[in-house]
Design an enzyme around this catalytic site. Structure first.
Site: not given
Ligand code: EPU
Length: 418
Positions: A22-23, A91, A115, A120, A303, A325, A395
């Protein structure tokens, strides 16, 4: 709404086929916006989040269809906009921001709201685009971004962000000049996206390391790409074997994407063999308790934290599980307690004292991976577990009950009248 019913206590045996990730698929779909024309993606899982991204792309004017492969034509995008109704359900919709600004010089994308697993924010995505020359305004809950042509620059992330790295990598592919992303995410999904963009004509080096260099090009042309196997789905089924005293083979998979999970599972006593894209796991006779801290790749994935906690609930001692995280990714704890787990929270650490057995009960799914942890606990518990709100599960896990049924689980879906 559906609920999932599980009669636990059966050791799972056999083979489970692993779906596309998915990701990995979500950013590839968003990337199709960057190059007008017909793209083909192979091995896209049939999941709710994929449908949401498809609806989002269609809202903008893309035409798409999923038969054996996923075909998407982004020639006629008329509305470079991601509405709140879609972003609030997923998201990852924010992944369209970088490609839209890069191709159309403007975009309107709803700010994701709260969330279940943490705040996030997307500040790092926005700050990066601003550094590349985009003008960003927040109006009526929307990010309004515009830029003449994005300019290459150096961006150092304060914190490692997966979709932030992906968004800026896409934006930088069409920028004027060279962009360097420092402290970039190293997840396999980031590498997969870079490969796809390079197939479209981008010049990206270093994906999979903390420094990614993107030499912008004036335009890209449509591509074809195969989605990598889902490492989190694979890890979830590895735990299904370990927690039920079973023996499963899982393929196709890339074991190198799962080293931290494999090593922790071996620590619990499971025997794991890796062979040519197949993982074989034999459960231990007794589950040893081990500690886990989540970390960005190549560390132990957040995850997989909830699922690992279910396993540790049946460990032979005490396990400390630290979530580094997301600040609130412990919603499953109270539900696991309903199944008899002995877990206490101390800030970002869960103290899990192993119990002899879990007992089936009605529980509520709160987010995708929390739901998976309840399925795993239910598979091991005595008696009947009823999991409500399983739309979260749909999902991210393709045909989960069919896959589990095929290896012996007693699991079925019922209409929830409540
Ligand atoms: N963060 C910030 N500011 C930002 C972006 C992120 O503070 O602008 C913080 C977040 O709040 C969090 C940390 O940085 O504390 C890491 O978040 P990240 O941005 O890496 O998460 P994401 O990109 O929103 C993806 C996956 C998630 C997975 C995380 C961490 C996708 C679509 N989603 O989310 O997947 O948990 O990386 O590996 O790739 C899931 O599949 O269940 C899922 C939640």
């Amino acid at each position: 709404m559906d609920k999932l019913m599980i009669e636990g206590g059966i050791a799972l045996r056999g083979h489970i086929p692993i779906s596309g990730a998915k990701n990995a698929a979500l950013p590839l779909l968003a990337a199709s916006l960057i190059a007008p024309g017909e793209h083909t993606l192979v091995n896209v899982p049939r999941l709710r989040d994929i449908r949401t991204m498809q609806r989002l792309l269609e809202h903008m004017g893309a035409e798409s269809q999923q038969d054996e492969h996923f075909h998407i034509d982004t020639s006629r995008i008329h509305t470079p906009e991601a509405p709140y109704e879609l972003v609030k359900t997923m998201r990852a919709s924010v992944l369209v921001l970088g490609p839209l600004v890069a191709r159309f010089q403007h975009a309107k994308v709803s700010l994701p709201g709260g969330c279940a697993i943490g705040a996030r924010p997307i500040n790092l995505h926005l700050e990066g685009l601003e550094r590349m020359g985009a003008e960003i305004q927040l109006q009526h809950g929307y990010v309004m971004a515009k830029a003449k042509r994005l300019q290459g620059t150096t961006i150092t992330f304060d914190q490692i962000t997966v979709t932030g790295t992906e968004n800026l990598m896409m934006a930088a592919s069409l920028a004027d000049g060279v962009t360097v992303l420092e402290n970039a995410a190293r997840e396999p999904e980031v590498i997969a996206l870079a490969e796809y963009l390079n197939e479209m004509g981008a010049h990206i080096r270093g994906a999979g390391t903390p420094q990614i260099t993107i030499e912008g090009v004036p335009n890209l042309s449509p591509g074809t790409h195969t989605v990598i196997p889902d490492r989190i789905e694979t890890g979830t089924y590895m735990i299904a074997a370990a927690i039920t005293g079973g023996h499963l083979t899982l393929s196709p998979c890339h074991p190198e994407h799962l080293e931290a999970v494999i090593s922790k599972l071996e620590g619990t006593g499971a025997t794991i063999c890796v062979n040519d894209g197949t993982l074989e796991i034999q459960a231990a006779s007794a589950i040893r308790s081990v500690d886990v801290k989540t970390w960005p790749f190549p560390g132990f994935p957040t995850d997989m934290q909830a699922q690992f906690m279910s396993l540790m609930a049946l460990g032979d001692g005490v396990s400390l599980i630290t979530e580094q995280i997301f600040e609130n990714r412990f919603m499953h704890v109270l539900e696991l307690r309903r199944l008899g787990a002995d877990i206490n929270l101390d800030g970002r650490t869960a103290v899990v004292r192993g119990v002899e057995s879990l007992s089936g009960a009605p529980v509520m799914a709160t987010d995708l991976r929390a739901s998976a942890s309840l399925v795993l606990a239910g598979l091991a518990a005595d008696g009947l577990t009823e999991i409500r709100r399983i739309y979260h599960l749909d999902r991210g896990y393709e045909t989960i009950e069919q896959k589990l049924k095929a290896v012996g689980a007693r699991i079925w879906r019922e209409r929830d009248q409540d």
